[in-house]
Design a protein around this motif. Structure first.
Motif, PDB file in Angstrom:
ATOM      1  N   GLY A 194      35.071  44.312  42.040  1.00 13.86           N
ATOM      2  CA  GLY A 194      35.247  43.792  43.391  1.00 13.86           C
ATOM      3  C   GLY A 194      36.567  44.209  43.997  1.00 13.86           C
ATOM      4  N   PRO A 195      36.838  43.785  45.234  1.00 15.49           N
ATOM      5  CA  PRO A 195      38.069  44.179  45.921  1.00 15.49           C
ATOM      6  C   PRO A 195      39.346  43.789  45.195  1.00 15.49           C
ATOM      7  CG  PRO A 195      36.491  43.306  47.486  1.00 15.49           C
ATOM      8  CD  PRO A 195      35.920  43.043  46.126  1.00 15.49           C
ATOM      9  N   SER A 196      39.300  42.721  44.392  1.00 13.20           N
ATOM     10  CA  SER A 196      40.490  42.269  43.662  1.00 13.20           C
ATOM     11  C   SER A 196      40.385  42.551  42.171  1.00 13.20           C
ATOM     12  CB  SER A 196      40.697  40.765  43.894  1.00 13.20           C
ATOM     13  OG  SER A 196      40.866  40.475  45.270  1.00 13.20           O
ATOM     14  N   GLY A 197      39.562  43.522  41.816  1.00 16.02           N
ATOM     15  CA  GLY A 197      39.292  43.783  40.415  1.00 16.02           C
ATOM     16  C   GLY A 197      40.501  44.080  39.570  1.00 16.02           C
ATOM     17  N   GLU A 198      41.498  44.752  40.169  1.00 17.15           N
ATOM     18  CA  GLU A 198      42.680  45.123  39.387  1.00 17.15           C
ATOM     19  C   GLU A 198      43.530  43.915  39.022  1.00 17.15           C
ATOM     20  OE1 GLU A 198      43.798  45.219  43.735  1.00 17.15           O
ATOM     21  OE2 GLU A 198      42.101  45.906  42.509  1.00 17.15           O
ATOM     22  N   ASP A 199      43.278  42.772  39.665  1.00 18.52           N
ATOM     23  CA  ASP A 199      44.062  41.562  39.395  1.00 18.52           C
ATOM     24  C   ASP A 199      43.434  40.670  38.320  1.00 18.52           C
ATOM     25  OD1 ASP A 199      45.766  42.337  41.486  1.00 18.52           O
ATOM     26  OD2 ASP A 199      44.548  41.281  42.975  1.00 18.52           O
ATOM     27  N   MET A 200      42.239  40.990  37.875  1.00 16.34           N
ATOM     28  CA  MET A 200      41.510  40.085  37.000  1.00 16.34           C
ATOM     29  C   MET A 200      42.097  39.987  35.598  1.00 16.34           C
ATOM     30  SD  MET A 200      39.261  38.683  38.913  1.00 16.34           S
ATOM     31  CE  MET A 200      40.583  38.800  40.147  1.00 16.34           C
ATOM     32  N   ALA A 201      42.639  41.084  35.073  1.00 21.77           N
ATOM     33  CA  ALA A 201      43.155  41.070  33.702  1.00 21.77           C
ATOM     34  C   ALA A 201      44.279  40.045  33.540  1.00 21.77           C
ATOM     35  CB  ALA A 201      43.638  42.458  33.303  1.00 21.77           C
ATOM     36  N   ALA A 202      45.097  39.881  34.579  1.00 19.89           N
ATOM     37  CA  ALA A 202      46.226  38.958  34.499  1.00 19.89           C
ATOM     38  C   ALA A 202      45.772  37.500  34.395  1.00 19.89           C
ATOM     39  CB  ALA A 202      47.122  39.128  35.722  1.00 19.89           C
ATOM     40  N   LEU A 203      44.528  37.224  34.711  1.00 22.05           N
ATOM     41  CA  LEU A 203      44.009  35.862  34.636  1.00 22.05           C
ATOM     42  C   LEU A 203      43.524  35.497  33.240  1.00 22.05           C
ATOM     43  CD1 LEU A 203      42.010  35.787  37.995  1.00 22.05           C
ATOM     44  CD2 LEU A 203      44.312  34.910  37.554  1.00 22.05           C
ATOM     45  N   ASN A 204      43.509  36.467  32.335  1.00 17.25           N
ATOM     46  CA  ASN A 204      43.152  36.244  30.932  1.00 17.25           C
ATOM     47  C   ASN A 204      41.809  35.541  30.745  1.00 17.25           C
ATOM     48  OD1 ASN A 204      45.591  37.366  29.796  1.00 17.25           O
ATOM     49  ND2 ASN A 204      46.650  35.528  30.501  1.00 17.25           N
ATOM     50  N   PRO A 205      40.753  36.076  31.343  1.00 15.92           N
ATOM     51  CA  PRO A 205      39.438  35.484  31.100  1.00 15.92           C
ATOM     52  C   PRO A 205      38.946  35.815  29.697  1.00 15.92           C
ATOM     53  CG  PRO A 205      39.179  37.522  32.288  1.00 15.92           C
ATOM     54  CD  PRO A 205      40.669  37.288  32.171  1.00 15.92           C
ATOM     55  N   GLU A 206      37.909  35.160  29.273  1.00 17.11           N
ATOM     56  CA  GLU A 206      37.318  35.496  27.975  1.00 17.11           C
ATOM     57  C   GLU A 206      36.736  36.904  27.984  1.00 17.11           C
ATOM     58  OE1 GLU A 206      38.178  31.402  27.776  1.00 17.11           O
ATOM     59  OE2 GLU A 206      37.127  32.502  29.353  1.00 17.11           O
ATOM     60  N   VAL A 207      36.231  37.325  29.148  1.00 15.23           N
ATOM     61  CA  VAL A 207      35.628  38.654  29.258  1.00 15.23           C
ATOM     62  C   VAL A 207      35.974  39.266  30.603  1.00 15.23           C
ATOM     63  CG1 VAL A 207      33.475  39.982  29.271  1.00 15.23           C
ATOM     64  CG2 VAL A 207      33.672  37.967  27.805  1.00 15.23           C
TER      65      VAL A 207
END
Length: 220
Positions: free
Chosen positions: A190-203
């Motif tokens: 998605g448009p904010s995909g590059e920010d997702m890793a910093a949120l530390n999701p399970e996947v």
């Protein structure tokens, strides 16, 4: 088996183009022209109508919170009229949903879009009947990141709130899953995909093709 609950905007579908168009209709009505760019401001669009209005008004002088409140219903009306002009489902989304269902999982939607608008959009896209539940921003007195919003989507889909996961694309989705004590799967396309890793999701999910196997591992 478990239940997989999806966010809508930025997760199942890229709705940013129609959202930006609705906000720009508000700005044009005030004689301000198009203050938002469909590409540059897509991430803000997926955070909701008030976020778009706030960003647009920040680019001109003389407008504040009262103008956001004053234009919000106008934005919703404009969006309802042209809700599916630019919106597209992300590649593989519905195929993944059907595989999950065939594997015994229940599926539903928890979105902070008003329920009526979400229902109209999903119906026009031809996918509403694929989901066992649809809980919107105004379905309950609470919305994400309150875990009850997620739990209601699970219950309406016929699932057990203790056996669910949330697929989303924002910090709101991550915080909802944390509050509920369940796993979050955050999409990176998605448009904010590059920010997702910093949120530390399970996947972190790069493509919907991988979702069925990811879900199987989470519930194993």
């Amino acid at each position: 088996m478990g239940t997989v609950i999806f966010d809508l905007d930025g997760t199942l579908a890229d709705t940013s183009g129609d959202l930006i168009a609705a906000a720009n209709a508000c700005f044009r009505g005030l004689g301000l022209g198009d203050l938002l760019d469909p590409a540059r401001d897509a991430g803000t669009a997926l955070r909701g109508g008030r976020a778009m209005l706030k960003l647009g008004f920040s680019r001109v002088d003389g407008y504040g919170d009262e103008d956001i409140d004053g234009q919000y219903q106008t934005l919703l009306d404009a969006y309802a009229q042209d809700i599916d002009t630019h919106t597209v489902m992300y590649p593989g989304a519905m195929e993944a949903v059907e595989v999950l269902k065939s594997n015994g999982f229940k599926v539903g939607i928890a979105t902070n879009k008003p329920e009526g608008l979400a229902h109209i959009l999903l119906t026009r896209l031809g996918v509403r009947d694929a989901f066992g539940s649809l809980v919107g921003a105004d379905t309950l007195t609470v919305k994400k990141p309150d875990p009850e919003h997620l739990f209601e989507a699970v219950l309406q889909a016929g699932g057990d709130p203790a056996m669910c996961c949330l697929v989303g694309d924002t910090a709101t989705d991550r915080n909802t899953a944390l509050a509920a004590g369940v796993a979050s799967i955050l999409v990176t396309f998605g448009p904010s995909g590059e920010d997702m890793a910093a949120l530390n999701p399970e996947v972190l999910l790069d493509h919907f093709d991988d979702l069925p196997s990811v879900v199987e591992r989470l519930f194993r």
